[in-house]
Design a protein around this motif. Structure first.
Motif, PDB file in Angstrom:
ATOM      1  N   UNK A   1       1.031  -1.064  -0.036  1.00  0.00           N
ATOM      2  CA  UNK A   1      -0.002  -0.087  -0.016  1.00  0.00           C
ATOM      3  C   UNK A   1       0.821   1.496  -0.001  1.00  0.00           C
ATOM      4  N   UNK A   2       0.074   2.480   0.034  1.00  0.00           N
ATOM      5  CA  UNK A   2       0.679   3.744   0.337  1.00  0.00           C
ATOM      6  C   UNK A   2       0.695   4.438   1.670  1.00  0.00           C
ATOM      7  N   UNK A   3       1.678   4.939   1.951  1.00  0.00           N
ATOM      8  CA  UNK A   3       1.930   5.642   3.225  1.00  0.00           C
ATOM      9  C   UNK A   3       1.763   7.208   2.970  1.00  0.00           C
ATOM     10  N   UNK A   4       0.894   8.052   3.434  1.00  0.00           N
ATOM     11  CA  UNK A   4       1.041   9.383   3.450  1.00  0.00           C
ATOM     12  C   UNK A   4       1.583   9.929   4.708  1.00  0.00           C
ATOM     13  N   UNK A   5       2.184  11.024   4.554  1.00  0.00           N
ATOM     14  CA  UNK A   5       2.499  11.680   5.753  1.00  0.00           C
ATOM     15  C   UNK A   5       3.223  13.012   5.481  1.00  0.00           C
ATOM     16  N   UNK A   6       3.949  13.546   6.602  1.00  0.00           N
ATOM     17  CA  UNK A   6       4.819  14.820   6.303  1.00  0.00           C
ATOM     18  C   UNK A   6       6.241  14.415   7.143  1.00  0.00           C
ATOM     19  N   UNK A   7       7.026  15.456   6.981  1.00  0.00           N
ATOM     20  CA  UNK A   7       8.509  15.312   7.429  1.00  0.00           C
ATOM     21  C   UNK A   7       8.754  16.719   8.069  1.00  0.00           C
ATOM     22  N   UNK A   8       9.578  16.951   9.050  1.00  0.00           N
ATOM     23  CA  UNK A   8      10.084  18.246   9.388  1.00  0.00           C
ATOM     24  C   UNK A   8      11.701  17.808   9.529  1.00  0.00           C
ATOM     25  N   UNK A   9      12.466  18.806   8.899  1.00  0.00           N
ATOM     26  CA  UNK A   9      13.996  18.243   8.988  1.00  0.00           C
ATOM     27  C   UNK A   9      14.475  19.579   9.440  1.00  0.00           C
ATOM     28  N   UNK A  10      15.768  19.536  10.116  1.00  0.00           N
ATOM     29  CA  UNK A  10      16.752  20.419  10.931  1.00  0.00           C
ATOM     30  C   UNK A  10      18.100  19.921  10.409  1.00  0.00           C
ATOM     31  N   UNK A  11      18.869  20.866   9.391  1.00  0.00           N
ATOM     32  CA  UNK A  11      19.987  20.152   9.120  1.00  0.00           C
ATOM     33  C   UNK A  11      19.781  18.962   8.226  1.00  0.00           C
ATOM     34  N   UNK A  12      20.661  17.764   8.617  1.00  0.00           N
ATOM     35  CA  UNK A  12      20.589  16.574   7.887  1.00  0.00           C
ATOM     36  C   UNK A  12      19.692  15.600   8.908  1.00  0.00           C
ATOM     37  N   UNK A  13      18.855  16.093   9.727  1.00  0.00           N
ATOM     38  CA  UNK A  13      17.944  15.081  10.511  1.00  0.00           C
ATOM     39  C   UNK A  13      16.647  15.328  10.226  1.00  0.00           C
ATOM     40  N   UNK A  14      15.702  14.457  10.007  1.00  0.00           N
ATOM     41  CA  UNK A  14      14.442  14.597   9.712  1.00  0.00           C
ATOM     42  C   UNK A  14      13.338  13.713  10.446  1.00  0.00           C
ATOM     43  N   UNK A  15      12.373  14.281  11.451  1.00  0.00           N
ATOM     44  CA  UNK A  15      11.299  13.529  11.729  1.00  0.00           C
ATOM     45  C   UNK A  15      10.437  13.290  10.624  1.00  0.00           C
ATOM     46  N   UNK A  16       9.878  12.104  10.790  1.00  0.00           N
ATOM     47  CA  UNK A  16       8.635  11.728   9.862  1.00  0.00           C
ATOM     48  C   UNK A  16       7.502  11.055  10.255  1.00  0.00           C
ATOM     49  N   UNK A  17       6.439  11.298   9.895  1.00  0.00           N
ATOM     50  CA  UNK A  17       5.063  10.584  10.450  1.00  0.00           C
ATOM     51  C   UNK A  17       4.421  10.097   9.243  1.00  0.00           C
ATOM     52  N   UNK A  18       3.809   9.011   9.146  1.00  0.00           N
ATOM     53  CA  UNK A  18       3.282   8.439   8.054  1.00  0.00           C
ATOM     54  C   UNK A  18       2.170   7.458   8.365  1.00  0.00           C
ATOM     55  N   UNK A  19       1.012   7.006   7.552  1.00  0.00           N
ATOM     56  CA  UNK A  19      -0.100   6.387   7.873  1.00  0.00           C
ATOM     57  C   UNK A  19      -0.431   5.674   6.594  1.00  0.00           C
ATOM     58  N   UNK A  20      -0.695   4.452   6.887  1.00  0.00           N
ATOM     59  CA  UNK A  20      -1.163   3.597   5.649  1.00  0.00           C
ATOM     60  C   UNK A  20      -2.395   4.171   5.172  1.00  0.00           C
ATOM     61  N   UNK A  21      -2.948   4.427   3.966  1.00  0.00           N
ATOM     62  CA  UNK A  21      -4.150   4.626   3.614  1.00  0.00           C
ATOM     63  C   UNK A  21      -5.317   3.943   4.189  1.00  0.00           C
ATOM     64  N   UNK A  22      -5.018   2.605   4.017  1.00  0.00           N
ATOM     65  CA  UNK A  22      -5.968   1.826   4.698  1.00  0.00           C
ATOM     66  C   UNK A  22      -6.001   1.694   6.109  1.00  0.00           C
ATOM     67  N   UNK A  23      -6.597   2.481   6.836  1.00  0.00           N
ATOM     68  CA  UNK A  23      -6.249   2.637   8.033  1.00  0.00           C
ATOM     69  C   UNK A  23      -6.956   1.587   9.176  1.00  0.00           C
ATOM     70  N   UNK A  24      -7.521   0.593   8.587  1.00  0.00           N
ATOM     71  CA  UNK A  24      -8.140  -0.463   9.267  1.00  0.00           C
ATOM     72  C   UNK A  24      -6.892  -1.274  10.204  1.00  0.00           C
TER      73      UNK A  24
END
Length: 140
Positions: free
Chosen positions: A74-97
């Motif tokens: 499947x496909x995971x959608x989300x966002x990332x926030x970066x600072x320098x060369x580090x990034x935090x990422x949050x993701x969710x499979x589109x099938x949330x069941x």
């Protein structure tokens, strides 16, 4: 005198708006080929697409749209926030069941050819009772 008073009132009643600082960080936008190892699912391959959101990025901080596509899963959608060369990422499979969502932390670096790559550790608190894994991704 009356004109001076009106001018002074207008000057102090108008909010001062300063320009947003420009984004000066690394731009990790692009499409990445990935290999991963999930504690429940085992080895997998996928494609990550990251897209900088300039209106939400400033100074060294980058905001990104994030998408991970895993064939046959499947496909995971989300966002990332970066600072320098580090990034935090949050993701969710589109099938949330399946409750397959999580947060990752990635470290970016450039290879000898000058292309970005990243190593990511992720944690999923609810997928199959709790889950974690790693990914290695290289810009195409």
């Amino acid at each position: 005198m009356k004109k001076f008073f009106i001018f002074t009132c207008l000057l102090f009643s108008t909010p001062l708006v300063s320009a947003k600082p420009a984004f000066t960080g690394n731009d990790f936008s692009g499409v990445y080929d990935c290999t991963g190892n999930d504690s429940h699912e085992g080895k997998y391959t996928g494609t990550v697409t990251m897209e900088l959101v300039p209106s939400q990025s400033l100074n060294q901080y980058g905001a990104y749209k994030f998408k991970l596509e895993v064939p046959s899963y499947g496909t995971y959608l989300g966002q990332a926030a970066a600072n320098g060369t580090h990034a935090a990422m949050h993701f969710t499979l589109t099938n949330q069941s399946t409750k397959d969502y999580g947060t990752g932390i990635a470290n970016f670096k450039k290879n000898k050819a000058g292309k970005w790559s990243f190593s990511k550790y992720y944690y999923e608190p609810e997928f199959k009772g709790g889950n974690y894994g790693t990914e290695e991704c290289m810009l195409k």
